[in-house]
Design an enzyme around this catalytic site. Structure first.
Site, PDB file in Angstrom:
ATOM      1  N   SER A  31      40.507 -48.224   8.838  1.00  0.00           N
ATOM      2  CA  SER A  31      41.408 -48.968   7.942  1.00  0.00           C
ATOM      3  C   SER A  31      41.076 -48.793   6.467  1.00  0.00           C
ATOM      4  O   SER A  31      41.911 -49.055   5.609  1.00  0.00           O
ATOM      5  CB  SER A  31      41.391 -50.460   8.283  1.00  0.00           C
ATOM      6  OG  SER A  31      40.079 -50.989   8.166  1.00  0.00           O
ATOM      7  N   ASP A 319      41.340 -59.170   1.887  1.00  0.00           N
ATOM      8  CA  ASP A 319      41.261 -60.032   3.071  1.00  0.00           C
ATOM      9  C   ASP A 319      39.791 -60.121   3.480  1.00  0.00           C
ATOM     10  O   ASP A 319      38.921 -59.638   2.750  1.00  0.00           O
ATOM     11  CB  ASP A 319      42.179 -59.539   4.206  1.00  0.00           C
ATOM     12  CG  ASP A 319      41.797 -58.170   4.757  1.00  0.00           C
ATOM     13  OD1 ASP A 319      40.657 -57.721   4.548  1.00  0.00           O
ATOM     14  OD2 ASP A 319      42.655 -57.535   5.406  1.00  0.00           O
ATOM     15  N   HIS A 322      38.554 -56.278   3.864  1.00  0.00           N
ATOM     16  CA  HIS A 322      38.942 -55.135   3.032  1.00  0.00           C
ATOM     17  C   HIS A 322      38.990 -55.473   1.537  1.00  0.00           C
ATOM     18  O   HIS A 322      39.451 -56.553   1.165  1.00  0.00           O
ATOM     19  CB  HIS A 322      40.321 -54.627   3.461  1.00  0.00           C
ATOM     20  CG  HIS A 322      40.396 -54.273   4.922  1.00  0.00           C
ATOM     21  ND1 HIS A 322      40.880 -55.157   5.862  1.00  0.00           N
ATOM     22  CD2 HIS A 322      40.028 -53.151   5.580  1.00  0.00           C
ATOM     23  CE1 HIS A 322      40.817 -54.575   7.058  1.00  0.00           C
ATOM     24  NE2 HIS A 322      40.305 -53.365   6.915  1.00  0.00           N
TER      25      HIS A 322
END
Length: 344
Positions: A31, A319, A322
């Site tokens: 990610s 978040d 991240h």
């Protein structure tokens, strides 16, 4: 005569610089570098909805796990190629777009296949890359496609999920391996993958290290006994694993002719940002912008959540897992200036 010689040397220097320029950025990973591939597979590991992407071009969610750009976007831009790296599975793009940069990355994946359940494992990313090479050969012609592959910067960024979402989350791998044995297991997969890339013509490769994963907001939130500070054991694991990867790059560069493998380590710059956030213009490093900033990522980041911050540039993390676009830009700039500049 002296003037002519100087002009000739300058011309040769310019030609060498032009020849060394990176024509494309090709990305594998999780990610941290997924630009939206997970939008097109059956998984809940997605971020193609608000408030993700609210500071991206057009204020739209793309599948990037940030409020804006991710590190590879900034790196591609720094290479003078284009503003962002598109996702291979996104039907909006075709080989003319991918010829100068593409990401095969998939959120929630890892080196270990056991980490990559319901997302794109690393071996599948390699299969997509082989498919991409065939398309590139048709589009550019074999000779030019081969040259593009050999001069392109191939980037790898993964490993965090293997530890936090696999080894320390489920009993499978931890019952079979000690932490250091698991590090060696993952490093072996990384080495084999690099050898595969080399066999397919890649010569410029950046192997990404782990961040200080004990300092992610999610880990700090659950570290109640430790006063919600960073989890030292997780950071130690990251340092040990990074050391293995760094030694691997040295050995492979000696062994593989023409290889230019570099170790891009985000650990220390990110840790410095987390410890001294005000030096970089941040107000918070312990909690994230999205929702309460403690637990949420993915679908838990609701656009209607009254707790979400109004200005993500004041936060180190977007978040609970991240970084924000601003943090990504700082880390990417550091890596370009200290590691990847040798490819420019």
């Amino acid at each position: 005569m002296v003037l002519c010689t100087l002009l000739l040397l300058l011309l040769q220097s310019s030609l060498l610089a032009a020849a060394a320029k990176v024509p494309a950025v090709i990305v594998f990973g999780d990610s941290s570098v997924d630009a939206g591939n997970n939008n097109f597979i059956p998984t809940i590991a997605r971020s193609n909805f608000e408030p993700y992407g609210r500071d991206f071009e057009g204020g739209r969610p793309t599948g990037r796990f940030s409020n804006g750009k991710i590190p590879t976007d900034f790196i591609c831009e720094a290479m003078g190629i284009k503003e962002y790296v598109p996702a291979y599975l996104d039907p909006k793009y075709n080989i003319s777009d991918f010829a100068t940069g593409v990401t095969f990355a998939s959120a929630a994946t890892g080196y270990d296949n056991a980490t990559s359940d319901s997302v794109i494992p690393l071996w599948k990313q390699l299969e997509y890359y082989k498919e991409y090479q065939k398309k590139l050969g048709t589009y550019l012609g074999e000779a030019r496609a081969n040259q593009t592959i050999s001069e392109a910067l191939h980037m790898m960024s993964l490993g965090t999920n293997d530890f936090l979402e696999n080894y320390y989350a489920f009993p499978g791998r931890s019952s079979r391996y000690t932490p250091r044995e698991y590090q060696s297991f993952l490093a072996g997969i990384a080495e084999n993958f690099i050898r595969e890339l080399y066999g397919l013509g890649a010569r410029k490769i950046s192997l990404g290290g782990l961040p200080p994963m004990g300092c992610l907001p999610l880990e700090r939130t659950t570290n109640i006994v430790g006063g919600n500070e960073c989890v030292p054991s997780y950071n130690t694991i990251a340092l040990e694993f990074n050391d293995k990867l760094k030694k691997m790059t040295i050995n492979l560069n000696k062994e593989l002719p023409g290889m230019k493998l570099v170790f891009s380590n985000p650990y220390f710059i990110l840790l410095h940002i987390i410890r001294k956030p005000s030096l970089y213009g941040f107000q918070s490093a312990s909690v994230a912008c999205c929702a309460t900033g403690m637990f949420e990522m993915g679908y838990a980041c609701s656009r209607g959540n009254m707790f979400s911050c109004s200005d993500a540039s004041k936060y180190v993390f977007w978040d609970s897992f991240h970084p924000t676009e601003k943090t990504n830009s700082i880390v990417a700039n550091y890596v370009v200036n200290n590691v990847l500049s040798q490819f420019l």
